[in-house]
Design an enzyme around this catalytic site. Structure first.
Site, short mmCIF file in Angstrom:
data_model
loop_
_atom_site.label_atom_id
_atom_site.label_comp_id
_atom_site.label_asym_id
_atom_site.label_seq_id
_atom_site.Cartn_x
_atom_site.Cartn_y
_atom_site.Cartn_z
N CYS A 11 6.36 4.52 9.29
CA CYS A 11 7.09 3.71 8.23
C CYS A 11 8.22 4.04 7.80
O CYS A 11 9.24 3.15 7.51
CB CYS A 11 5.93 3.59 7.15
SG CYS A 11 4.72 2.59 7.69
N GLU B 54 0.91 -1.21 -0.13
CA GLU B 54 -0.03 0.11 0.20
C GLU B 54 1.00 1.21 0.13
O GLU B 54 1.87 1.38 0.62
CB GLU B 54 -0.96 0.00 1.25
CG GLU B 54 -1.91 1.22 1.18
CD GLU B 54 -2.66 1.31 0.07
OE1 GLU B 54 -3.37 0.38 -0.68
OE2 GLU B 54 -2.51 2.48 -0.67
N LYS C 181 8.17 -1.63 -2.39
CA LYS C 181 7.50 -0.77 -1.37
C LYS C 181 8.68 -0.31 -0.55
O LYS C 181 8.69 1.04 0.02
CB LYS C 181 6.50 -1.53 -0.46
CG LYS C 181 5.92 -1.07 0.76
CD LYS C 181 5.07 -0.07 0.46
CE LYS C 181 4.91 0.92 1.73
NZ LYS C 181 4.24 2.07 1.45
P1 NAD Z 1 -1.80 -0.26 12.68
O1 NAD Z 1 -0.99 -0.89 13.88
O2 NAD Z 1 -2.49 0.67 12.67
O3 NAD Z 1 -2.87 -1.55 12.50
C1 NAD Z 1 -2.39 -2.88 12.63
C2 NAD Z 1 -3.74 -3.77 13.13
O4 NAD Z 1 -3.44 -5.06 13.08
C3 NAD Z 1 -3.96 -3.56 14.85
O5 NAD Z 1 -4.93 -2.84 14.97
C4 NAD Z 1 -3.63 -4.81 15.52
O6 NAD Z 1 -4.48 -5.18 16.49
C5 NAD Z 1 -4.10 -5.85 14.23
N1 NAD Z 1 -3.46 -7.18 14.27
C6 NAD Z 1 -2.30 -7.28 14.37
N2 NAD Z 1 -2.12 -8.83 14.31
C7 NAD Z 1 -3.23 -9.38 14.35
C8 NAD Z 1 -3.80 -10.83 14.22
N3 NAD Z 1 -3.15 -11.85 14.52
N4 NAD Z 1 -5.35 -10.84 14.09
C9 NAD Z 1 -6.17 -9.61 14.10
N5 NAD Z 1 -5.70 -8.40 14.24
C10 NAD Z 1 -4.07 -8.17 14.18
O7 NAD Z 1 -0.69 -0.49 11.48
P2 NAD Z 1 -0.88 0.21 10.00
O8 NAD Z 1 -0.54 1.72 10.22
O9 NAD Z 1 -2.29 0.08 9.50
O10 NAD Z 1 0.00 -0.45 9.18
C11 NAD Z 1 -0.30 -1.93 8.67
C12 NAD Z 1 0.80 -2.14 7.82
O11 NAD Z 1 0.74 -1.41 6.64
C13 NAD Z 1 2.24 -2.16 8.19
O12 NAD Z 1 3.12 -3.18 7.52
C14 NAD Z 1 2.69 -0.63 7.55
O13 NAD Z 1 4.21 -0.71 7.38
C15 NAD Z 1 2.18 -0.83 6.11
N6 NAD Z 1 1.87 0.69 5.57
C16 NAD Z 1 1.27 1.52 6.53
C17 NAD Z 1 0.82 2.58 5.98
C18 NAD Z 1 0.52 3.86 6.81
O14 NAD Z 1 0.25 5.09 6.49
N7 NAD Z 1 0.17 3.42 8.23
C19 NAD Z 1 1.05 3.08 4.51
C20 NAD Z 1 1.45 2.16 3.82
C21 NAD Z 1 1.71 1.01 4.73
C1 UGA Z 2 4.66 7.84 3.50
C2 UGA Z 2 4.48 7.53 2.05
O1 UGA Z 2 4.50 8.76 1.79
C3 UGA Z 2 3.50 6.82 1.80
O2 UGA Z 2 3.47 6.52 0.09
C4 UGA Z 2 3.70 5.06 2.06
O3 UGA Z 2 2.56 4.41 1.74
C5 UGA Z 2 3.53 5.56 3.80
O4 UGA Z 2 4.59 6.30 4.14
C6 UGA Z 2 4.06 4.25 4.60
O5 UGA Z 2 4.31 3.14 4.02
O6 UGA Z 2 3.66 4.42 5.63
P1 UGA Z 2 3.16 8.87 5.51
O7 UGA Z 2 4.44 8.50 6.18
O8 UGA Z 2 1.92 8.63 5.87
O9 UGA Z 2 3.29 8.13 4.04
O10 UGA Z 2 3.33 10.52 5.01
P2 UGA Z 2 4.22 11.40 4.21
O11 UGA Z 2 3.31 12.73 3.61
O12 UGA Z 2 5.15 10.43 3.39
O13 UGA Z 2 5.20 12.15 5.29
C7 UGA Z 2 6.15 11.36 6.22
C8 UGA Z 2 6.65 12.42 7.00
O14 UGA Z 2 7.78 13.28 6.00
C9 UGA Z 2 6.01 13.42 7.36
O15 UGA Z 2 6.49 13.83 9.09
C10 UGA Z 2 5.89 14.81 6.89
O16 UGA Z 2 5.90 15.67 7.73
C11 UGA Z 2 7.43 14.72 6.45
N1 UGA Z 2 7.41 15.33 5.00
C12 UGA Z 2 6.95 15.06 4.01
C13 UGA Z 2 8.44 16.53 4.91
O17 UGA Z 2 9.15 17.03 6.17
N2 UGA Z 2 8.68 17.32 3.94
C14 UGA Z 2 8.17 16.62 2.63
O18 UGA Z 2 8.06 17.47 1.69
C15 UGA Z 2 7.08 15.65 2.80
#
Ligand code: NAD
Ligand code: UGA
Length: 464
Positions: free
Chosen positions: A282, A171, A226
Site C-alpha cells: 500500500c 482500514e 486514508k
Molecule cells: P487482496 O488482493 O489481498 O484481496 C482482494 C481480494 O478481492 C482478492 O482475493 C480478489 O480475488 C478479490 N476480488 C477482486 N474483485 C472481486 C470481485 N469483483 N468479486 C469478488 N472478489 C473480488 O487485497 P488486500 O490487501 O486485502 O487489500 C484490499 C484493499 O484494502 C486495497 O484497497 C488496499 O489498499 C486496502 N488496504 C490493505 C491493507 C493491507 O494491509 N493489505 C491495509 C489497509 C487497507
Molecule cells: C501500513 C500502515 O501501517 C497501515 O496503517 C495501513 O492500513 C496499511 O499500510 C495499508 O494501508 O495497507 P503495513 O504496510 O501492513 O501497514 O505495515 P507497516 O508496519 O506500516 O510497514 C510498512 C513498511 O515499512 C514495512 O516494509 C516495514 O518494514 C517498514 N517500516 C515500518 C520501517 O522500515 N520502519 C518503521 O519504523 C516502520
C-alpha cells in the site's frame, strides 16, 4: 440517495477475502455474534483455503487469526464464492477488493486501477435486495464514492424497491498486527452523508470499540484521510532512512538519532526504525495515487513533494544492494549470498513490494547466487517475485544454516524475531571467509557478530 431507515444489521457481506477482508470480517464475526458475516471472493482457491480444516493453511498468515477464525467459522462467519447470493442476503456490503496501481492507459504507474471496485458496485446494484448500506473498505482515491453512488442510483431508478447508502470506512490495520489493530484500533473512521447509515455502521463497531474512537466525517475527508495517513507514515520512513545514509557517512548512529528525536513528544518514538526501505502493498501505491490526484487537481508542487518520498525509498533499496557489492571487493559474480527474510516485514507471508525483491534482483543482476530463507514465504511466490524459477541463480533453503553455508555474506532483510536470536558463533564457520553480515534491519548484536569473526554492517551505523 433515498433516506430510508436502514434495517438493523443482521447480515454483512464482504466482497474480497484478502488481507483486509478476511481478518476484518473474522474480528467483526467474533465481536458481533448476532451478525451473520458472509465473506465472498471470485478466487476459488483462496476461498477453499479460508475453509480448510487445517487452520495453518489459511491464505493469510497473521498472528492470532487462526484462533479467531476457529471460533467463528461455521457459526456466524462463512467463506464462499456465491457473491450474488451473499449480496442479496446482506443489509450491509463491504467492498474490500484490491485497488492496485494502473499499469496501462491514463495515469499508468500512478493512478489506482478501480476496475474491481466498479465491478463490485455493479454487482451490488444488480443483486441487492431492499435497503443496502454499501461500505467502501478498500483504499480509494478521494471522490470515488461519487462513481459508486452514480452506479447505485441508476439501479434505484430502475427498481424502486431497492435503495442504497454509501459510506467510506477505510482500514488502518497493519499486516503482522492485524488482529491486534482490529480488536483495539486507534480509531475507526466512518465518512458518509446519511446519518442513519453512519449510525448503523458505528453500531457494529460499537460492540467492541469505545465510542470516542469512532470518528465521523464527510465522505471525502474519510477517503482522503486514508491516503494521507499512509503518506505520512511512509514519509517518516523515508526521512529516517535518508538520515541513516548520512549517519553511515558521519560516524553517527541512526538508532541513537531516532531515540533522541523520538523523545520529543511532538515527534514520538514510533515509525522511526531505519531499514531496507518500506515495502508492502500500500505505501507506494497510495502515495503514487496521491501524487496523481495532486497533478489532476493542478497542484504539481504538492505532487513533487510526495513523489520524492517514493523516490528516496527506491534509491535507498538500490543503495543497500550496491553497498553489498562494494564491500565484497566490488564483485559478487558467482558468489553465494544468503538472503535472510523475503517478506516485506516480520509476521506476515506477504511479499508485495518487499524491499527484498529489489535488493535480490540487483544482486542477481550482478551475477550473485542467492540462497534465500524466509520462515513463512512460499518459494513459488519468491520465484514469481524474482521473475525466475528456483534453480541456477537462486535456491530456497529451509534452514538459515543451509543458506549461509559457503556464503560470502548474509543479508538480513526482514526483522523476523528468529534472526535476532541466531548464534553467529555456530554459523560463521560455515561461511567462506572473509564473510559479512549485512543487517538492514538492525536486529543483530554487532559485538556478537564481530566476535564470531565476521564483518558487520548495520543500516545507519557509521561507527567503525
Ligand atoms: P487482496 O488482493 O489481498 O484481496 C482482494 C481480494 O478481492 C482478492 O482475493 C480478489 O480475488 C478479490 N476480488 C477482486 N474483485 C472481486 C470481485 N469483483 N468479486 C469478488 N472478489 C473480488 O487485497 P488486500 O490487501 O486485502 O487489500 C484490499 C484493499 O484494502 C486495497 O484497497 C488496499 O489498499 C486496502 N488496504 C490493505 C491493507 C493491507 O494491509 N493489505 C491495509 C489497509 C487497507
Ligand atoms: C501500513 C500502515 O501501517 C497501515 O496503517 C495501513 O492500513 C496499511 O499500510 C495499508 O494501508 O495497507 P503495513 O504496510 O501492513 O501497514 O505495515 P507497516 O508496519 O506500516 O510497514 C510498512 C513498511 O515499512 C514495512 O516494509 C516495514 O518494514 C517498514 N517500516 C515500518 C520501517 O522500515 N520502519 C518503521 O519504523 C516502520
Amino acid at each position: 440517495m433515498t433516506t430510508i431507515a436502514p434495517p438493523q444489521i443482521r447480515t454483512i457481506c464482504c466482497i474480497g477475502a484478502g488481507y483486509v477482508g478476511g481478518p476484518t470480517m473474522a474480528v467483526i464475526a467474533d465481536r458481533c455474534p448476532d451478525i451473520q458475516v458472509l465473506v465472498v471472493d471470485m478466487n476459488t482457491t483462496r476461498i477453499a483455503a479460508w475453509n480448510d480444516d487445517d487452520l495453518a493453511k489459511l491464505p493469510v498468515y497473521e498472528p492470532g487469526l487462526d484462533a479467531v477464525v476457529g471460533r467463528c467459522r461455521g457459526r456466524n462467519l462463512h467463506f464462499s464464492t456465491e457473491v450474488d447470493a451473499a449480496i442479496a442476503a446482506a443489509d450491509m456490503v463491504f467492498i474490500a477488493v484490491n485497488t492496485p496501481t494502473k499499469t496501462r492507459g491514463i495515469g499508468a504507474g500512478q493512478a489506482s486501477d478501480l476496475r474491481w471496485v466498479e465491478a463490485c458496485a455493479r454487482q451490488v446494484a444488480k443483486a441487492a435486495v431492499g435497503h443496502t448500506i454499501v461500505v467502501e473498505k478498500s483504499t480509494l482515491p478521494v471522490r470515488t464514492a461519487e462513481a459508486v453512488k452514480a452506479i447505485l442510483e441508476a439501479a434505484e431508478d430502475t427498481d424502486t424497491t431497492r435503495s442504497f447508502s454509501v459510506l467510506s470506512n477505510p482500514e488502518f490495520l497493519a499486516e503482522g498486527t492485524a488482529i491486534r489493530d482490529l480488536e483495539n484500533p486507534d480509531r475507526v473512521l466512518i465518512g458518509g452523508e446519511s446519518t442513519t447509515a453512519i449510525h448503523a455502521l458505528a453500531g457494529v463497531y460499537g460492540q467492541w470499540v469505545p465510542p470516542e474512537k469512532i470518528l465521523r466525517t464527510n465522505l471525502w475527508s474519510s477517503e482522503l484521510s486514508k491516503l494521507t495517513a499512509n503518506a505520512f507514515l511512509a514519509q517518516r520512513i523515508s526521512s529516517i532512512n535518508s538520515i541513516a545514509a548520512l549517519c553511515e557517512a558521519t560516524e553517527a548512529d541512526v538508532e541513537e538519532v531516532a531515540r533522541a528525536i523520538g523523545s520529543d513528544s511532538r515527534l514520538g518514538p514510533k515509525f522511526l526504525k531505519a531499514g531496507p526501505g518500506f515495502g508492502g502493498s500500500c505505501f507506494q501505491k497510495d502515495i503514487l495515487n496521491l501524487v496523481y490526484l495532486c497533478r489532476h487537481f493542478g497542484l504539481p508542487q504538492v505532487a513533487d513533494y510526495w513523489e520524492s518520498v517514493v523516490a528516496l525509498n527506491t534509491w535507498h533499496q538500490h543503495r543497500i544492494a550496491a553497498l553489498v557489492v562494494q564491500k565484497l571487493f566490488g564483485t559478487v559474480t558467482g558468489k553465494r549470498i544468503a538472503i535472510l527474510g523475503f517478506a516485506f516485514k516480520a509476521d506476515t507471508n506477504d511479499t508485495r513490494e518487499s524491499p527484498a525483491i529489489r535488493v535480490c534482483r540487483d544482486l542477481l543482476e550482478e551475477g550473485a547466487i542467492l540462497a534465500i530463507h524466509d520462515p513463512k514465504v512460499d518459494p513459488d511466490q519468491i520465484a514469481l517475485d524474482l521473475g525466475q524459477p528456483v534453480g541456477e541463480s537462486w535456491l530456497h533453503c529451509d534452514a538459515v544454516a543451509d543458506a549461509v553455508t559457503g556464503a560470502d555474506a548474509a543479508v538480513i532483510l526482514t526483522e523476523w524475531q528468529s534472526y535476532s536470536e541466531l548464534c553467529w558463533d555456530a554459523l560463521a564457520p560455515l561461511m567462506r571467509q572473509p564473510a559479512w553480515v549485512f543487517d538492514a534491519r538492525a536486529i543483530t548484536d554487532s559485538l556478537a557478530v564481530c566476535l564470531a569473526g565476521l564483518n558487520h554492517w548495520r543500516v545507519g551505523c557509521g561507527m567503525v
